[in-house]
Motif scaffolding. Structure first.
Motif, PDB file in Angstrom:
ATOM      1  N   GLN A   1       5.604  19.612   4.695  1.00 40.32           N
ATOM      2  CA  GLN A   1       6.157  19.057   3.270  1.00 40.32           C
ATOM      3  C   GLN A   1       5.756  17.607   2.883  1.00 40.32           C
ATOM      4  N   LEU A   2       5.871  17.577   1.699  1.00 44.05           N
ATOM      5  CA  LEU A   2       5.194  16.170   1.261  1.00 44.05           C
ATOM      6  C   LEU A   2       6.273  14.918   1.437  1.00 44.05           C
ATOM      7  N   ALA A   3       5.801  14.055   1.375  1.00 40.37           N
ATOM      8  CA  ALA A   3       6.503  12.805   1.488  1.00 40.37           C
ATOM      9  C   ALA A   3       5.578  11.449   1.063  1.00 40.37           C
ATOM     10  N   SER A   4       6.293  10.424   0.755  1.00 37.29           N
ATOM     11  CA  SER A   4       5.618   9.027   0.589  1.00 37.29           C
ATOM     12  C   SER A   4       6.061   8.079   1.234  1.00 37.29           C
TER      13      SER A   4
ATOM     14  N   ILE B   1       0.943  -1.128   0.104  1.00 31.64           N
ATOM     15  CA  ILE B   1      -0.021  -0.023  -0.133  1.00 31.64           C
ATOM     16  C   ILE B   1       0.975   1.145   0.001  1.00 31.64           C
ATOM     17  N   ARG B   2       0.917   1.770  -1.117  1.00 36.03           N
ATOM     18  CA  ARG B   2       1.745   3.216  -1.375  1.00 36.03           C
ATOM     19  C   ARG B   2       0.873   4.353  -1.070  1.00 36.03           C
ATOM     20  N   LEU B   3       1.251   5.289  -0.008  1.00 39.54           N
ATOM     21  CA  LEU B   3       0.668   6.283   0.382  1.00 39.54           C
ATOM     22  C   LEU B   3       1.570   7.651   0.098  1.00 39.54           C
ATOM     23  N   ARG B   4       0.940   8.622  -0.077  1.00 42.16           N
ATOM     24  CA  ARG B   4       1.453  10.115   0.159  1.00 42.16           C
ATOM     25  C   ARG B   4       1.056  10.649   1.203  1.00 42.16           C
TER      26      ARG B   4
END
Length: 325
Positions: A195-198, A181-184
């Protein structure tokens, strides 16, 4: 128009995103002009008068045309709670169940095997993190009976990681024990700015995450001097897009805005949304597609309008629906 597109493409290329097309601009224009929408609602509430902040609309594959569900949150007595509601016309929403307390910023994904995944921001005093739950089917989701749950450990920030969105879900042989399961999400970098991450959750037990440095820099170059937070992935004319919230100035709630982004999440165009009351602060957007009771496809945009930057009659949760054709 070609001259205009050339310079937009040049600007986009300098900031590591794909060239904007006429179709992209047409999509942006459609999302911006709320006055041309088929449905436009401000200060959305359910049938019990509960606010439906940060609503994420989805239509289960088994649902009849026109029937859709939504997850949202409410703040009462200082406590956020996540709720599931249902509608047949997008205007009137019937509350189904409270899914959790001390939770917000929820989103739902229906996997190919029928499993429903719920991701949201779980909070405690001075901290928050991401919680995932799985529901074996729609009946279980509607009754709030999850069969698996995991709290993802914070690995990038000392106090806060949240606003999850689903990037990709793979469940092999119908078992979460063989899944990816890939999330942002966002992380509170140095306890100063979001800030953004994944990250990827493997077999519903092992979590690995990293900052999305190229994306963060792309938005900073486009004027995001505050938080870079929630995002929504959607499909339009067989192409993937994101709608990304950014804050122009740290601490200024009136500077929130939305970018239409390419399939990787890089900015294509900042949206210039137009509302009857001339609101200017838009955040926590979600985009989805459903079929109405006549079988026609609707493009749904929801966003939270901050009180600073929005008139009293519009501040709160907005829902906009356009015919997709």
């Amino acid at each position: 128009m070609k001259f205009h597109l050339f310079f937009l493409a040049l600007l986009c290329g300098l900031q590591s995103c794909q060239a904007i097309t006429e179709e992209d601009l047409a999509l942006a224009t459609r999302l911006e002009n709320t006055g041309k929408a088929d449905i436009l609602i401000f200060k959305l509430r359910d049938h019990e008068g509960r606010g439906m902040d940060c609503l994420d609309v989805f239509q289960p594959r088994s649902a009849k045309d026109g029937v859709c569900l939504g997850v949202s949150h409410t703040l009462r007595n200082g406590v956020f709670s996540v709720h599931l509601s249902e509608s047949t016309d997008l205007r009137n929403w019937n509350h189904i169940i409270e899914l959790d307390q001390h939770g917000s910023q929820a989103t739902v994904h229906q996997a190919d095997d029928g499993t429903f995944l719920l991701a949201y921001e779980k909070d405690a005093p001075n901290s928050c993190w991401i919680r995932l739950r799985s529901y074996p089917d729609l009946k279980a989701l509607r009754s709030g009976k999850h069969d698996r749950e995991i709290d993802l450990p914070r690995t990038l920030a000392p106090t806060a990681e949240g606003t999850p969105s689903f990037e990709k879900v793979e469940i092999k042989k119908g078992h979460l024990s063989t899944s990816k399961i890939r999330l942002r999400f966002h992380y509170y970098k140095r306890a100063q700015v979001d800030q953004l991450a994944s990250g990827t959750l493997t077999n519903f037990e092992r979590w690995e995450a990293s900052p999305s440095r190229a994306l963060n820099q792309a938005f900073i170059k486009r004027g995001a001097n505050g938080n870079i937070g929630d995002r929504s992935k959607f499909i339009w004319k067989d192409r993937s897009f994101y709608l990304q919230e950014v804050q122009g100035s740290r601490g200024d709630w009136g500077t929130w805005g939305l970018f239409l982004c390419d399939s990787d999440g890089f900015p294509l165009k900042k949206l210039d949304l137009k509302t009857p009351g001339k609101s200017i602060a838009f955040a926590n957007a979600a985009v989805s597609k459903i079929r109405d009771s006549s079988g026609k496809e609707l493009l749904i945009l929801t966003a939270f309008l901050h009180s600073k930057g929005s008139p009293p009659q519009e501040s709160g949760q907005m829902l906009v629906a356009f015919k997709a054709g």
